[in-house]
Design a protein around this motif. Structure first.
Motif, short mmCIF file in Angstrom:
data_model
loop_
_atom_site.label_atom_id
_atom_site.label_comp_id
_atom_site.label_asym_id
_atom_site.label_seq_id
_atom_site.Cartn_x
_atom_site.Cartn_y
_atom_site.Cartn_z
N ALA A 113 -1.83 -10.33 -6.01
CA ALA A 113 -1.86 -8.99 -6.59
C ALA A 113 -1.86 -7.93 -5.49
CB ALA A 113 -3.10 -8.83 -7.47
N LEU A 114 -2.53 -8.23 -4.39
CA LEU A 114 -2.59 -7.28 -3.28
C LEU A 114 -1.21 -6.93 -2.75
CD1 LEU A 114 -5.61 -8.70 -1.24
CD2 LEU A 114 -5.51 -6.44 -2.31
N ILE A 115 -0.37 -7.94 -2.60
CA ILE A 115 0.91 -7.74 -1.93
C ILE A 115 2.10 -7.62 -2.88
CG2 ILE A 115 0.13 -8.94 0.15
CD1 ILE A 115 1.61 -11.40 -0.79
N GLU A 116 1.85 -7.85 -4.16
CA GLU A 116 2.97 -7.93 -5.09
C GLU A 116 3.83 -6.67 -5.10
OE1 GLU A 116 1.87 -9.33 -9.04
OE2 GLU A 116 3.21 -10.98 -8.50
N ALA A 117 3.21 -5.54 -4.89
CA ALA A 117 3.94 -4.28 -4.97
C ALA A 117 4.80 -4.02 -3.74
CB ALA A 117 2.96 -3.13 -5.18
N CYS A 118 4.82 -4.93 -2.79
CA CYS A 118 5.61 -4.70 -1.57
C CYS A 118 7.09 -4.68 -1.89
CB CYS A 118 5.31 -5.74 -0.51
SG CYS A 118 6.10 -7.34 -0.78
N ASP A 119 7.46 -5.20 -3.04
CA ASP A 119 8.83 -5.11 -3.51
C ASP A 119 9.80 -5.86 -2.59
OD1 ASP A 119 10.63 -4.26 -5.43
OD2 ASP A 119 11.30 -2.59 -4.18
N MET B 188 -9.82 -4.99 -1.00
CA MET B 188 -9.42 -4.32 -2.24
C MET B 188 -9.64 -2.81 -2.15
SD MET B 188 -11.11 -4.77 -5.99
CE MET B 188 -12.70 -4.21 -5.37
N GLN B 189 -10.83 -2.44 -1.71
CA GLN B 189 -11.16 -1.02 -1.65
C GLN B 189 -10.26 -0.27 -0.68
OE1 GLN B 189 -15.29 -1.56 -0.74
NE2 GLN B 189 -15.95 -1.45 -2.89
N LEU B 190 -10.08 -0.85 0.50
CA LEU B 190 -9.23 -0.20 1.49
C LEU B 190 -7.79 -0.08 1.01
CD1 LEU B 190 -10.57 -1.91 4.75
CD2 LEU B 190 -10.76 0.52 4.15
N SER B 191 -7.33 -1.10 0.31
CA SER B 191 -5.94 -1.08 -0.18
C SER B 191 -5.74 0.05 -1.18
CB SER B 191 -5.58 -2.41 -0.82
OG SER B 191 -5.65 -3.45 0.12
N ILE B 192 -6.66 0.12 -2.14
CA ILE B 192 -6.51 1.15 -3.17
C ILE B 192 -6.71 2.54 -2.57
CG2 ILE B 192 -7.54 2.02 -5.31
CD1 ILE B 192 -7.96 -0.84 -6.15
N ALA B 193 -7.52 2.61 -1.52
CA ALA B 193 -7.70 3.89 -0.82
C ALA B 193 -6.52 4.20 0.09
CB ALA B 193 -9.01 3.86 -0.04
N ARG B 194 -5.54 3.31 0.10
CA ARG B 194 -4.32 3.47 0.90
C ARG B 194 -4.60 3.54 2.41
NH1 ARG B 194 -0.26 3.04 -3.26
NH2 ARG B 194 -1.52 3.43 -5.10
N GLU B 195 -5.63 2.83 2.81
CA GLU B 195 -5.93 2.74 4.25
C GLU B 195 -5.17 1.55 4.84
OE1 GLU B 195 -7.85 4.64 6.06
OE2 GLU B 195 -9.36 5.61 4.78
N ILE C 191 0.84 -1.20 0.00
CA ILE C 191 0.00 0.00 0.00
C ILE C 191 0.87 1.25 0.00
CG2 ILE C 191 -1.59 1.36 1.44
CD1 ILE C 191 -2.93 -1.29 2.22
N ALA C 192 2.01 1.17 0.69
CA ALA C 192 2.90 2.32 0.72
C ALA C 192 3.61 2.53 -0.61
CB ALA C 192 3.94 2.14 1.83
N LYS C 193 3.91 1.46 -1.30
CA LYS C 193 4.75 1.57 -2.49
C LYS C 193 4.00 1.40 -3.81
CE LYS C 193 8.87 -0.25 -0.19
NZ LYS C 193 10.04 -1.16 -0.30
N GLY C 194 2.78 0.85 -3.75
CA GLY C 194 2.08 0.48 -4.98
C GLY C 194 1.84 1.64 -5.94
N ASP C 195 1.92 1.35 -7.21
CA ASP C 195 1.68 2.36 -8.23
C ASP C 195 0.36 2.09 -8.97
OD1 ASP C 195 2.27 0.12 -9.62
OD2 ASP C 195 4.09 0.91 -10.58
N ASP C 196 0.15 2.80 -10.04
CA ASP C 196 -1.10 2.63 -10.79
C ASP C 196 -1.27 1.20 -11.29
OD1 ASP C 196 -1.42 5.26 -10.36
OD2 ASP C 196 -0.96 5.91 -12.40
#
Lengths: 222, 222
Positions: free
Chosen positions: A143-149, A189-196, A101-106
């Motif tokens: 997909a939810l966590i993939e952007a954690c890098d 999903m919604q909370l993640s994209i809302a960066r909550e 959530i901290a690092k994810g991009d579009d």
DNA sequence: ATTTACAAGAATATCGATATTATAACAAGC
DNA sequence: GCTTGTTATAATATCGATATTCTTGTAAAT
């Protein structure tokens, strides 16, 4: 300078690694069952060496057990073991989600939406294709966590997912709980994209616990 | 009914697994080096099969890389990779420590004291035996978290420790930092036994970061 | 000069057979 | 009857040889 893509063929060892792994997760071997080398060779139509390599690899990820000079076994199941896997998943997957959530991009956001959609479509079918659902469900969570890098955290998540799935498929999930789990998917999903991050993490923890509950009911205590 | 302890002999495969693993951690292979099967067989005096099984197992824990039809390689090193390992260690090991503090019994406390003592003794030598120090250092860190009662978390901690150690040994640790790290060992021990979970966790995180700093200095960026 | 095609060589991955270890069956002793 | 010791059997783990794939070097073609 054209950097040509390398050929890189598959190997028997790698192929049956995935095959056996899926069979274990699907519950095609009963807990505690011995995986006799000769029988397994016959069953999967492979020789000694690639089979042993595949089993060795599976043993390294905890999906089977290995004992020196005594071959390979499917691990026994227990409430204690499931609780451990569940707790670890919460620790690690929630951490990964917050990082994502901290690092994810579009692209990350888009992938979550895409995988969620595929999961939804699959569930609306008359009779759900179990294998297909499992695949899409995994992809959504990934997909939810993939952007954690973080390759290491992602690797651990995969290991725990596999072990968790073996338990989950032992007990058929109640329809009501299934609906609730799906509602959680949407919310996460919604909370993640809302960066909550905090709320999303808490809900993911709840989600994992609820998933485990059905299988957990098979064991009286921990 | 006397349940006799089973024989359970070692296997060549298992023996050289540990041997090669230690050699990798000790840095006897340079990053990116190819591990040619034939050479490795000669070097460790073993045949094809047990060697490949050992390498396969090591690949599963990330200590070496495997590419289909292209054999095995020692992973390259990078600041990014080290940072990932470091971060993951903090996430997982701190969680394990907090659980251990919550669940640990008298035996746990005693083991921490015992392992700390052994580590101290080792360090007071004129010329410290590197291998012995590494062993005792590992045992101390393990003693701290062992009571967490989570096989999966402990397993992940071990994996990350091994990968971390490879980096740590690349850069000799400054004497001043070394003293500071040792002071942290004592503090972490004391806080843990005093059941100060939060403080102990924070200090362990600091400790891990400081350990990584020396190796991290070898890379300009992340 | 750069790319493409092909052949020789080297390496990996796999097979089939063997050696070593565990398991089971059975007999002998307490 | 129960334990202990021994042998036969079956299974695992390992070896040595082979097949398959990658890699390298060379030559032809654009």
């Amino acid at each position: 300078m054209t950097q040509i893509a390398p050929p890189n063929s598959p190997t028997i060892s790698d192929d049956i690694y995935h095959l056996i792994k899926q069979d274990i997760i699907k519950g095609k071997f009963s807990p505690g069952a011995k995986l006799a080398i000769k029988e397994m060779c016959a069953r999967y139509h492979v020789g000694n060496s690639p089979l042993r390599e595949a089993l060795t690899k599976l043993a390294a990820t905890g999906l089977i057990q290995q004992q020196n000079q005594r071959g390979f076994r499917i691990p026994l199941i227990s409430g204690k073991d499931l609780a451990d896997i569940c707790d670890s998943r919460i620790h690690i997957e929630v951490a990964a989600l917050k990082m994502a959530i901290a690092k994810g991009d579009d692209y990350w956001e888009a992938q979550i939406l895409a995988q969620f959609h595929q999961l939804q479509k699959c569930q609306q079918q008359e009779d759900v294709d179990q294998a297909e659902w499992e695949s899409r469900h995994s992809r959504f969570h990934n997909a939810l966590i993939e952007a954690c890098d973080s390759p290491s955290l992602l690797g651990f998540c995969n290991i725990l997912h596999d072990q968790f799935d073996r338990y989950r498929r032992l007990a058929p999930t109640d329809l009501k709980i299934r609906a609730e789990l799906d509602a959680q998917h949407r919310e996460i999903m919604q909370l993640s994209i809302a960066r909550e991050a905090t709320k999303a993490g808490e809900l993911l923890a709840e989600h994992i616990k609820l998933s485990a509950r059905a299988a957990m009911a098979m064991f009286g205590n921990r």
